[in-house]
Write a protein that holds these residues in place. Structure first.
Motif, PDB file in Angstrom:
ATOM      1  N   SER A   1       3.062  15.272  -9.482  1.00 52.33           N
ATOM      2  CA  SER A   1       4.295  16.092  -9.346  1.00 52.33           C
ATOM      3  C   SER A   1       5.014  16.717 -10.610  1.00 52.33           C
ATOM      4  CB  SER A   1       5.473  15.099  -8.759  1.00 52.33           C
ATOM      5  OG  SER A   1       5.855  14.109  -9.723  1.00 52.33           O
ATOM      6  N   GLY A   2       3.802  16.508 -11.788  1.00 53.40           N
ATOM      7  CA  GLY A   2       4.169  17.197 -12.920  1.00 53.40           C
ATOM      8  C   GLY A   2       4.946  16.212 -13.829  1.00 53.40           C
ATOM      9  N   GLN A   3       5.182  15.110 -13.714  1.00 49.83           N
ATOM     10  CA  GLN A   3       5.808  14.047 -14.497  1.00 49.83           C
ATOM     11  C   GLN A   3       4.782  13.641 -15.419  1.00 49.83           C
ATOM     12  OE1 GLN A   3       8.236  10.878 -12.919  1.00 49.83           O
ATOM     13  NE2 GLN A   3       7.615  11.745 -10.808  1.00 49.83           N
ATOM     14  N   SER A   4       5.235  13.233 -16.625  1.00 46.57           N
ATOM     15  CA  SER A   4       4.446  12.608 -17.760  1.00 46.57           C
ATOM     16  C   SER A   4       3.730  11.388 -17.161  1.00 46.57           C
ATOM     17  CB  SER A   4       5.285  12.417 -19.138  1.00 46.57           C
ATOM     18  OG  SER A   4       5.991  11.349 -18.785  1.00 46.57           O
ATOM     19  N   PRO A   5       2.489  11.183 -17.880  1.00 42.67           N
ATOM     20  CA  PRO A   5       1.796   9.727 -17.623  1.00 42.67           C
ATOM     21  C   PRO A   5       2.913   8.481 -17.692  1.00 42.67           C
ATOM     22  CG  PRO A   5       0.300  11.264 -18.951  1.00 42.67           C
ATOM     23  CD  PRO A   5       1.584  11.917 -18.474  1.00 42.67           C
ATOM     24  N   ARG A   6       3.798   8.576 -18.900  1.00 39.48           N
ATOM     25  CA  ARG A   6       4.392   7.420 -19.068  1.00 39.48           C
ATOM     26  C   ARG A   6       5.433   7.335 -18.065  1.00 39.48           C
ATOM     27  NH1 ARG A   6       7.624   6.785 -24.702  1.00 39.48           N
ATOM     28  NH2 ARG A   6       5.659   7.122 -25.196  1.00 39.48           N
ATOM     29  N   MET A   7       6.085   8.403 -17.642  1.00 42.20           N
ATOM     30  CA  MET A   7       7.032   8.256 -16.354  1.00 42.20           C
ATOM     31  C   MET A   7       6.384   7.506 -14.951  1.00 42.20           C
ATOM     32  SD  MET A   7       9.869   8.874 -17.691  1.00 42.20           S
ATOM     33  CE  MET A   7      10.713   9.031 -16.174  1.00 42.20           C
ATOM     34  N   VAL A   8       5.148   8.181 -14.953  1.00 43.07           N
ATOM     35  CA  VAL A   8       4.492   7.639 -13.513  1.00 43.07           C
ATOM     36  C   VAL A   8       4.164   6.236 -13.810  1.00 43.07           C
ATOM     37  CG1 VAL A   8       2.510   8.028 -11.939  1.00 43.07           C
ATOM     38  CG2 VAL A   8       3.348  10.174 -13.502  1.00 43.07           C
ATOM     39  N   PHE A   9       3.633   5.711 -14.831  1.00 43.06           N
ATOM     40  CA  PHE A   9       3.418   4.360 -15.127  1.00 43.06           C
ATOM     41  C   PHE A   9       4.654   3.645 -15.026  1.00 43.06           C
ATOM     42  CE2 PHE A   9      -0.630   5.820 -17.536  1.00 43.06           C
ATOM     43  CZ  PHE A   9      -1.435   5.321 -16.708  1.00 43.06           C
ATOM     44  N   ARG A  10       5.545   4.000 -15.398  1.00 40.11           N
ATOM     45  CA  ARG A  10       6.925   3.342 -15.448  1.00 40.11           C
ATOM     46  C   ARG A  10       7.451   3.358 -13.950  1.00 40.11           C
ATOM     47  NH1 ARG A  10      11.485   1.549 -15.573  1.00 40.11           N
ATOM     48  NH2 ARG A  10      12.751   0.897 -17.228  1.00 40.11           N
ATOM     49  N   LEU A  11       7.345   4.485 -13.197  1.00 43.63           N
ATOM     50  CA  LEU A  11       7.627   4.277 -11.805  1.00 43.63           C
ATOM     51  C   LEU A  11       6.826   3.168 -10.978  1.00 43.63           C
ATOM     52  CD1 LEU A  11       9.195   5.377  -9.394  1.00 43.63           C
ATOM     53  CD2 LEU A  11       7.230   7.040  -9.227  1.00 43.63           C
TER      54      LEU A  11
ATOM     55  N   THR B   1       0.910  -1.315  -0.063  1.00 36.97           N
ATOM     56  CA  THR B   1       0.033  -0.029  -0.039  1.00 36.97           C
ATOM     57  C   THR B   1       0.942   1.274  -0.074  1.00 36.97           C
ATOM     58  OG1 THR B   1      -1.587  -1.104   1.220  1.00 36.97           O
ATOM     59  CG2 THR B   1      -1.837   1.269   1.169  1.00 36.97           C
ATOM     60  N   SER B   2       1.911   1.280   0.823  1.00 37.66           N
ATOM     61  CA  SER B   2       2.802   2.548   0.932  1.00 37.66           C
ATOM     62  C   SER B   2       3.387   2.782  -0.523  1.00 37.66           C
ATOM     63  CB  SER B   2       4.170   2.228   1.809  1.00 37.66           C
ATOM     64  OG  SER B   2       5.024   1.083   1.360  1.00 37.66           O
ATOM     65  N   ARG B   3       3.555   1.579  -1.470  1.00 43.66           N
ATOM     66  CA  ARG B   3       4.078   1.655  -2.657  1.00 43.66           C
ATOM     67  C   ARG B   3       3.120   2.520  -3.527  1.00 43.66           C
ATOM     68  NH1 ARG B   3       6.626  -3.882  -4.647  1.00 43.66           N
ATOM     69  NH2 ARG B   3       7.686  -4.485  -2.922  1.00 43.66           N
ATOM     70  N   VAL B   4       1.953   1.922  -3.273  1.00 41.43           N
ATOM     71  CA  VAL B   4       0.899   2.722  -4.381  1.00 41.43           C
ATOM     72  C   VAL B   4       0.599   4.213  -3.953  1.00 41.43           C
ATOM     73  CG1 VAL B   4      -1.611   2.330  -5.069  1.00 41.43           C
ATOM     74  CG2 VAL B   4      -0.463   0.216  -4.585  1.00 41.43           C
ATOM     75  N   PHE B   5       0.752   4.355  -2.510  1.00 42.97           N
ATOM     76  CA  PHE B   5       0.513   5.756  -2.239  1.00 42.97           C
ATOM     77  C   PHE B   5       1.740   6.390  -2.589  1.00 42.97           C
ATOM     78  CE2 PHE B   5      -2.297   4.533   1.424  1.00 42.97           C
ATOM     79  CZ  PHE B   5      -3.343   5.536   1.216  1.00 42.97           C
ATOM     80  N   ARG B   6       2.959   5.817  -2.656  1.00 39.45           N
ATOM     81  CA  ARG B   6       4.159   6.853  -3.241  1.00 39.45           C
ATOM     82  C   ARG B   6       3.906   7.214  -4.770  1.00 39.45           C
ATOM     83  NH1 ARG B   6       7.345   3.308  -0.277  1.00 39.45           N
ATOM     84  NH2 ARG B   6       7.900   2.119  -2.081  1.00 39.45           N
ATOM     85  N   TRP B   7       3.181   6.317  -5.412  1.00 43.94           N
ATOM     86  CA  TRP B   7       2.747   6.294  -6.854  1.00 43.94           C
ATOM     87  C   TRP B   7       1.863   7.343  -7.032  1.00 43.94           C
ATOM     88  CZ3 TRP B   7      -1.940   4.985  -9.136  1.00 43.94           C
ATOM     89  CH2 TRP B   7      -2.287   5.238 -10.364  1.00 43.94           C
ATOM     90  N   LEU B   8       0.904   7.509  -6.101  1.00 47.50           N
ATOM     91  CA  LEU B   8      -0.110   8.338  -6.142  1.00 47.50           C
ATOM     92  C   LEU B   8       0.456   9.777  -6.035  1.00 47.50           C
ATOM     93  CD1 LEU B   8      -3.178   9.258  -5.966  1.00 47.50           C
ATOM     94  CD2 LEU B   8      -3.250   8.468  -3.498  1.00 47.50           C
ATOM     95  N   GLU B   9       1.234   9.851  -4.976  1.00 47.02           N
ATOM     96  CA  GLU B   9       1.813  11.237  -4.919  1.00 47.02           C
ATOM     97  C   GLU B   9       2.849  11.697  -6.146  1.00 47.02           C
ATOM     98  OE1 GLU B   9       4.314  10.276  -1.255  1.00 47.02           O
ATOM     99  OE2 GLU B   9       2.616  10.289   0.111  1.00 47.02           O
ATOM    100  N   SER B  10       3.381  10.761  -6.434  1.00 41.80           N
ATOM    101  CA  SER B  10       4.258  11.220  -7.717  1.00 41.80           C
ATOM    102  C   SER B  10       3.529  11.586  -8.872  1.00 41.80           C
ATOM    103  CB  SER B  10       5.267   9.874  -8.233  1.00 41.80           C
ATOM    104  OG  SER B  10       4.608   9.059  -8.610  1.00 41.80           O
ATOM    105  N   SER B  11       2.315  10.987  -9.125  1.00 41.98           N
ATOM    106  CA  SER B  11       1.315  11.163  -9.973  1.00 41.98           C
ATOM    107  C   SER B  11       0.912  12.748 -10.079  1.00 41.98           C
ATOM    108  CB  SER B  11       0.109  10.588 -10.160  1.00 41.98           C
ATOM    109  OG  SER B  11      -0.842  10.769  -8.736  1.00 41.98           O
TER     110      SER B  11
END
Length: 202
Positions: A81-91, A69-79
């Protein structure tokens, strides 16, 4: 005789060792005696923390679920941060794919949940629902609107499970960049649909 005190550090060490043994031997072939021996503690000390293997397995599951769950939350926070969708999905794909030990734990706990542990199965159902909601919220942040992304969140969650399994059986040629690009394009296509059509997919 004074009452013995449990400590978070000892409990965490027991859980870490138990999870490692389960990955190596499987849940069925891992006993409390094995765990006590590997942790270099007496059975009595282990029983003071965990009276049954079921209690210990549930705590391992709880620890595992919290990590996931903490990983998914980190992903949510990074989404956001202005990164492109591709970079967020890759993360999110890269983070989940490259945690081999937790992947093993996930699979063994799923196996236990499916075969003989109804309470663990119920916990997985609860957590999958929670993860799906978090992912859906992350997709809303990425694309900046209030459409419903239920189906896309479900597909991404299912993809993550499948990729973990592929990695564990030795498939090292998983094209994470291409998969991230696919989800980015799927999101763009979804955005291009009229509001009523895209909502009907959820």
């Amino acid at each position: 005789m004074g009452q013995r005190k449990t400590t978070p550090e000892n409990r965490e060490r027991i859980l870490r060792i138990a999870a490692q043994l389960i990955r190596e031997k499987g849940i069925e072939h891992t006993t409390l005696a094995h765990i006590a021996e590997a942790a270099n503690i007496s059975k009595g000390t282990l029983y003071y923390y965990y009276a049954t293997k079921g209690d210990l397995i549930f705590d391992i599951a709880d620890r595992h679920m919290n990590n996931m769950t903490s990983r998914v939350f980190r992903w949510l926070e990074s989404s956001g941060s202005g990164q492109s969708p591709r970079m967020v999905f890759r993360l999110v794909l890269d983070t989940v794919m490259h945690s081999r030990s937790r992947g093993h734990t996930h699979v063994y706990l799923l196996q236990e949940a499916l075969t003989q542990n109804p309470s663990l199965k119920a916990r997985f159902v609860e957590e999958y629902h929670r993860w799906r909601g978090i992912i859906e919220e992350g997709l809303t942040r990425i694309y900046g609107d209030q459409r419903e992304y239920t189906v896309m969140a479900q597909v991404l969650l299912t993809t993550l499970d499948g990729l973990v399994l592929q990695r564990l059986v030795g498939s090292d040629s998983v094209p994470i960049d291409d998969i991230a690009s696919f989800f980015e394009q799927a999101g763009a296509l979804y955005q291009g649909l009229p509001r009523d059509e895209s909502d009907s997919l959820s």
